[in-house]
Design a protein around this motif. Structure first.
Motif, PDB file in Angstrom:
ATOM      1  N   LEU A   1      98.651  22.590 -20.064  1.00  0.00           N
ATOM      2  CA  LEU A   1     100.177  22.275 -19.902  1.00  0.00           C
ATOM      3  C   LEU A   1      99.965  21.595 -21.729  1.00  0.00           C
ATOM      4  O   LEU A   1      99.626  20.319 -21.989  1.00  0.00           O
ATOM      5  CB  LEU A   1     100.786  21.334 -19.370  1.00  0.00           C
TER       6      LEU A   1
ATOM      7  N   VAL B   1      98.809  25.365 -12.830  1.00  0.00           N
ATOM      8  CA  VAL B   1      98.855  25.628 -13.928  1.00  0.00           C
ATOM      9  C   VAL B   1      97.620  27.012 -14.104  1.00  0.00           C
ATOM     10  O   VAL B   1      96.378  26.340 -14.183  1.00  0.00           O
ATOM     11  CB  VAL B   1      98.665  24.526 -15.017  1.00  0.00           C
TER      12      VAL B   1
ATOM     13  N   ILE C   1     102.166  28.867 -15.452  1.00  0.00           N
ATOM     14  CA  ILE C   1     102.344  28.498 -14.054  1.00  0.00           C
ATOM     15  C   ILE C   1     102.018  30.500 -12.977  1.00  0.00           C
ATOM     16  O   ILE C   1     102.027  31.017 -13.966  1.00  0.00           O
ATOM     17  CB  ILE C   1     103.376  27.935 -13.201  1.00  0.00           C
TER      18      ILE C   1
END
Length: 88
Positions: free
Chosen positions: A14, A8, A87
């Motif tokens: 996220l 990430v 990502i």
């Protein structure tokens, strides 16, 4: 079962907006779609499950799909997360 390990890179991790997009993408498939972080695994079709992981930036997560459309499901989810710049 198909799975990918991703990093990430979003500075906020996220967070809600890309998580919602990922959940919506996962929900379109018949396969079971899960995301794992720090030993916890949740259903990626559940926004509450995904948000409960509290995934910060620079975290490695594993996305897995199992079922009849697992191949296209894993590719689609990876593409969606990359398009959202979540990502690397």
């Amino acid at each position: 079962m198909k799975q990918i390990s991703v990093l990430v890179i979003d500075p906020v991790g996220l967070h809600a907006r890309p998580a919602t997009v990922a959940v919506n993408a996962a929900s379109k498939f018949k396969s079971e779609v899960k995301v794992a972080y720090k030993g916890r695994t949740v259903n990626m079709k559940s926004i509450m499950g995904v948000m409960s992981l509290g995934i910060p930036t620079q975290s490695e997560v594993v996305v897995s799909c199992e079922g009849e459309d697992e191949e296209i499901a894993i590719k689609t989810i990876e593409e969606v997360l990359r398009a959202q710049k979540v990502i690397a």
